[in-house]
Design a protein around this motif. Structure first.
Motif, mmCIF file in Angstrom:
data_model
loop_
_atom_site.group_PDB
_atom_site.id
_atom_site.type_symbol
_atom_site.label_atom_id
_atom_site.label_comp_id
_atom_site.label_asym_id
_atom_site.label_seq_id
_atom_site.Cartn_x
_atom_site.Cartn_y
_atom_site.Cartn_z
ATOM 1 N N ILE A 23 0.821 -1.211 0.000
ATOM 2 C CA ILE A 23 0.000 0.000 0.000
ATOM 3 C C ILE A 23 0.855 1.261 0.000
ATOM 4 O O ILE A 23 0.558 2.237 -0.696
ATOM 5 N N THR A 24 1.931 1.266 0.756
ATOM 6 C CA THR A 24 2.725 2.488 0.935
ATOM 7 C C THR A 24 3.787 2.693 -0.138
ATOM 8 O O THR A 24 4.376 3.776 -0.206
ATOM 9 N N ASN A 25 4.032 1.704 -0.991
ATOM 10 C CA ASN A 25 5.112 1.826 -1.974
ATOM 11 C C ASN A 25 4.661 1.667 -3.416
ATOM 12 O O ASN A 25 5.476 1.877 -4.319
ATOM 13 N N PHE A 26 3.415 1.304 -3.668
ATOM 14 C CA PHE A 26 2.914 1.163 -5.035
ATOM 15 C C PHE A 26 1.797 2.163 -5.269
ATOM 16 O O PHE A 26 0.898 2.313 -4.429
ATOM 17 N N SER A 27 1.849 2.827 -6.393
ATOM 18 C CA SER A 27 0.834 3.833 -6.734
ATOM 19 C C SER A 27 -0.225 3.304 -7.682
ATOM 20 O O SER A 27 -1.008 4.069 -8.230
ATOM 21 N N ASN A 28 -0.238 1.996 -7.882
ATOM 22 C CA ASN A 28 -1.216 1.417 -8.809
ATOM 23 C C ASN A 28 -2.595 1.354 -8.153
ATOM 24 O O ASN A 28 -2.788 1.766 -7.011
ATOM 25 N N SER A 29 -3.559 0.803 -8.903
ATOM 26 C CA SER A 29 -4.924 0.714 -8.408
ATOM 27 C C SER A 29 -5.018 -0.279 -7.263
ATOM 28 O O SER A 29 -4.138 -1.108 -7.055
ATOM 29 N N TYR A 30 -6.134 -0.184 -6.544
ATOM 30 C CA TYR A 30 -6.343 -1.078 -5.400
ATOM 31 C C TYR A 30 -6.456 -2.528 -5.848
ATOM 32 O O TYR A 30 -5.971 -3.433 -5.163
ATOM 33 N N LEU A 31 -7.065 -2.754 -7.019
ATOM 34 C CA LEU A 31 -7.214 -4.113 -7.529
ATOM 35 C C LEU A 31 -5.846 -4.752 -7.769
ATOM 36 O O LEU A 31 -5.619 -5.915 -7.435
ATOM 37 N N PHE A 32 -4.929 -3.967 -8.347
ATOM 38 C CA PHE A 32 -3.579 -4.487 -8.591
ATOM 39 C C PHE A 32 -2.889 -4.828 -7.269
ATOM 40 O O PHE A 32 -2.250 -5.875 -7.144
ATOM 41 N N LYS A 33 -3.009 -3.946 -6.274
ATOM 42 C CA LYS A 33 -2.376 -4.194 -4.977
ATOM 43 C C LYS A 33 -2.985 -5.418 -4.302
ATOM 44 O O LYS A 33 -2.262 -6.227 -3.697
ATOM 45 N N PHE A 34 -4.296 -5.545 -4.406
ATOM 46 C CA PHE A 34 -4.961 -6.687 -3.785
ATOM 47 C C PHE A 34 -4.540 -7.990 -4.445
ATOM 48 O O PHE A 34 -4.209 -8.971 -3.756
ATOM 49 N N LEU A 35 -4.517 -8.018 -5.776
ATOM 50 C CA LEU A 35 -4.130 -9.237 -6.486
ATOM 51 C C LEU A 35 -2.669 -9.577 -6.233
ATOM 52 O O LEU A 35 -2.320 -10.755 -6.047
ATOM 53 N N LEU A 36 -1.799 -8.543 -6.214
ATOM 54 C CA LEU A 36 -0.396 -8.792 -5.931
ATOM 55 C C LEU A 36 -0.207 -9.303 -4.504
ATOM 56 O O LEU A 36 0.590 -10.222 -4.257
ATOM 57 N N GLY A 37 -0.960 -8.732 -3.569
ATOM 58 C CA GLY A 37 -0.887 -9.188 -2.184
ATOM 59 C C GLY A 37 -1.344 -10.624 -2.035
ATOM 60 O O GLY A 37 -0.704 -11.422 -1.336
ATOM 61 N N MET A 38 -2.440 -10.987 -2.696
ATOM 62 C CA MET A 38 -2.930 -12.361 -2.623
ATOM 63 C C MET A 38 -1.949 -13.326 -3.282
ATOM 64 O O MET A 38 -1.776 -14.461 -2.829
ATOM 65 N N PHE A 39 -1.282 -12.852 -4.346
ATOM 66 C CA PHE A 39 -0.278 -13.696 -4.988
ATOM 67 C C PHE A 39 0.875 -13.982 -4.029
ATOM 68 O O PHE A 39 1.333 -15.136 -3.908
ATOM 69 N N LEU A 40 1.365 -12.942 -3.344
ATOM 70 C CA LEU A 40 2.450 -13.131 -2.381
ATOM 71 C C LEU A 40 2.007 -14.002 -1.221
ATOM 72 O O LEU A 40 2.780 -14.822 -0.708
ATOM 73 N N TYR A 41 0.740 -13.848 -0.789
ATOM 74 C CA TYR A 41 0.197 -14.664 0.304
ATOM 75 C C TYR A 41 0.129 -16.137 -0.102
ATOM 76 O O TYR A 41 0.576 -17.022 0.635
#
Length: 373
Positions: free
Chosen positions: A294-312
């Motif tokens: 959240i604090t280092n990526f300026s992309n959309s929330y969907l991108f952050k959520f999908l990237l987070g779930m991928f890392l999880y």
């Protein structure tokens, strides 16, 4: 301290909402599965609710890490959208304060979670399986319905079909018993004209069949090798001869506390111990990952959520693969698990600390020392 309290309050609130939602979904799924398992038993609602309550700590082992990750992800996204993080920075609040808030949150969650992993979940799993066996074992077999398939053991390896019932005596019976082994497996198919089930003095049940045919099928690698056909006037079989003794004598590693797993030398016990410790480590890794996204990526929330779930998912799938490799290879390479945990945690921590005042001062000191040399 005011900012830390504010962040902790927001994170706990969102995590609690997500935790309740996930618990309700899993609770309904377990209820449907339990009702299907006990469809042939006249079980009171009290016992069904008790089984579900005993299953809650086991559900918590996977739901709590997920809710912790999503709670931090949603909280920091809301703070980012409302420019509250920027407002904190404008008030001379360093990013270290945000990291400190997440670490305090993780320590609190890990404290309660460790109780579940170490003692509560194994204890409840033991009593739940014992209760399920007692329920299945106490089915009144005199209340059989006609033209219905019944499973007479917990593992569903003993199947009974009755065409008709007359004066509490079974008629036109089909019985299937399966025994699976690594090398040779056997299937026993019995058809009989009459039969009944008797209760012995030691609590075991015996099914007695009269006037029928027994087919013994031996097969290896799904290929039938031998078939024996026998006519009989009376055939007796124990319904539950083995499970009760195994349940009393052998304690599964799922029922062991972390202290018992620590002193157990079996490979399966060591794998289970490291898996529980990995779940505990994930309480620290996943929130830090969510804050970093959240604090280092300026992309959309969907991108952050999908990237987070991928890392999880990548984190847990990697551990599942490592566990599978240990079991198949039959070597105690648990060191790889902790190398992965340490690497994952170090990378996430350094990524979060990179733009902090502390890290800038540390880098400046290092370069200054290097210039003197």
């Amino acid at each position: 301290m005011t900012f830390i309290k504010y962040i902790l309050k927001a994170v706990f609130k969102n995590q609690l909402i997500i935790l309740i939602i996930l618990f309700m979904v899993c609770f309904c799924q377990k209820l449907i599965k339990l009702l299907g398992l006990l469809e042939n038993a006249n079980v009171s609602m009290y016992l069904i609710v008790l089984c579900l309550l005993l299953n809650i700590p086991e559900l918590g082992k996977l739901i709590i890490p997920c809710s912790t990750f999503l709670g931090v992800l949603i909280t920091f996204y809301r703070l980012h959208v409302h420019n509250e993080i920027i407002a904190m920075y404008s008030c001379a609040v360093d990013k270290v304060l945000l990291i400190k808030s997440i670490l305090i949150f993780s320590v609190i969650i890990a404290g309660f979670f460790s109780i579940d992993l170490a003692w509560l979940s194994p204890c409840c799993a033991y009593y739940q399986n014992r209760l399920l066996y007692d329920i299945k074992d106490s089915i009144n077999f005199n209340d059989f319905w006609e033209k219905k398939i019944y499973s007479l053991d917990v593992a569903k390896n003993l199947i009974l079909f009755i065409d008709s019932v007359h004066d509490q005596k079974l008629k036109d019976i089909f019985l299937l018993k399966i025994h699976r082994d690594k090398d040779v497996s056997t299937s026993i198919i019995v058809t009989a004209d009459y039969g009944n089930i008797k209760q012995q003095s030691d609590g075991l049940k015996t099914i007695v069949l009269e006037n029928g045919v027994c087919y013994d099928l031996y097969y290896k690698n799904e290929v039938y090798n031998n078939v024996f056909i026998t006519d009989f006037a009376q055939y007796e079989m124990l319904v539950n001869p083995v499970f009760r003794k195994i349940f009393k004598q052998k304690k599964s590693i799922d029922y062991m506390s972390m202290r018992q797993l620590w002193y157990c030398e079996q490979l399966e016990a060591q794998i289970e111990l490291n898996w529980r410790l990995t779940l505990l480590i994930s309480i620290f890794v996943m929130p830090m990952t969510a804050m970093f996204l959240i604090t280092n990526f300026s992309n959309s929330y969907l991108f952050k959520f999908l990237l987070g779930m991928f890392l999880y998912i990548f984190f847990f799938v990697s551990h599942i693969i490592l566990h599978y490799y240990i079991i198949v290879d039959e070597t105690n390479s648990i060191l790889w698990i902790w190398l992965f945990n340490g690497l994952y945690l170090t990378i996430i921590f350094l990524c979060n600390m990179w733009n902090t005042v502390f890290m800038k001062k540390l880098v400046a000191i290092m370069f200054k020392h290097h210039s003197y040399m």
